[in-house]
Design an enzyme around this catalytic site. Sequence first.
Site, PDB file in Angstrom:
ATOM      1  N   SER A   1       0.850  -1.194   0.000  1.00  0.00           N
ATOM      2  CA  SER A   1       0.000   0.000   0.000  1.00  0.00           C
ATOM      3  C   SER A   1       0.882   1.239   0.000  1.00  0.00           C
ATOM      4  CB  SER A   1      -0.922   0.018   1.214  1.00  0.00           C
ATOM      5  OG  SER A   1      -1.881  -0.993   1.150  1.00  0.00           O
ATOM      6  N   CYS A   2       1.299   1.634  -1.157  1.00  0.00           N
ATOM      7  CA  CYS A   2       2.100   2.844  -1.377  1.00  0.00           C
ATOM      8  C   CYS A   2       3.244   2.995  -0.381  1.00  0.00           C
ATOM      9  CB  CYS A   2       1.234   4.094  -1.384  1.00  0.00           C
ATOM     10  SG  CYS A   2       0.418   4.500   0.171  1.00  0.00           S
ATOM     11  N   GLY A   3       3.984   1.907  -0.175  1.00  0.00           N
ATOM     12  CA  GLY A   3       5.185   2.016   0.648  1.00  0.00           C
ATOM     13  C   GLY A   3       4.903   2.071   2.134  1.00  0.00           C
TER      14      GLY A   3
ATOM     15  N   CYS B   1       2.175   2.089   3.851  1.00  0.00           N
ATOM     16  CA  CYS B   1       1.070   2.898   4.364  1.00  0.00           C
ATOM     17  C   CYS B   1      -0.242   2.189   4.051  1.00  0.00           C
ATOM     18  CB  CYS B   1       1.081   4.297   3.756  1.00  0.00           C
ATOM     19  SG  CYS B   1       0.838   4.335   1.976  1.00  0.00           S
TER      20      CYS B   1
END
Length: 280
Positions: free
Chosen positions: A122-124, A126
């Site tokens: 999830s987007c690094g 997150c």
Amino acid sequence: MPSTKSDERTKQYSIHRALGASTVRVTDLVAVEEPMEIRILHWFKSVPKAESLAVTMRTPGNDQELVAGYLLTESIISETQDLLGIQALGESAAPNEYLAELARHVDVEQWRIGRATFVNSSCGLCGKRGLEALPELPLLDAGQFEISGQLIRQLPGLLAERQTGFLETGGLHGAARFDATGELRGLYEDVGRHNALDKLIGDAFLKGQLPWMDQVVFMSSRGSFELVLKCITAGVRVLATVGAPSSLAIDAARARQMTLIGFVRDDRFNVYSGEWRVRG
């Protein structure tokens, strides 16, 4: 230019210091920062394989503890039997390269796949899926570990009076662990807050003293997600810091019912997660 070296953690520099409208030449003691390469020897398809794992900028000293702590908090190893040994490479009296020999059953390739999935979920690191990938905290023994608000207020003073490197240089982070009575159980310093914590965790790992279910970790830094993740991996129930936590650090602490405390200074503190462990 540097002059004499007082120990492996500090160097002396001749500098100009401004005092009002005038300047004076003084000798200043500065924290050392040097790269350290962590190499691993592991097995891949029944073949031993040596490779570089990571390079970190650290303050020399307690390097083997740093290597062990890094391997544990990165979830490459989880038990003492996973790590067969750590040795310095080269003939230097102050080595900057270490080789960690892993047991044959440690699957480094599977770790790489899991880590890539975690980072990219999830987007690094997150979002919901990233938080769900956090390791579970070990179950508590009978009785709930608690810490008094009075002790929390004392932590900055207890750390400061023992943080010799910071007193000398003003440039080293401290990571310490205390029991519920305020007794110091361990303390390490480093230019990197994550390195200081890895040294603290690595020392306990090598001594077979993990998890820390009945101790509080206190750090002279802000409370980042990285520090929360390392503490969760070590089974830490309470993390307190001088500075502010990040939003993801708070979310991660709440997801694993960890007590996260920030802004511990000036006789005050904020509890962002797990307030039921704080008495008074």
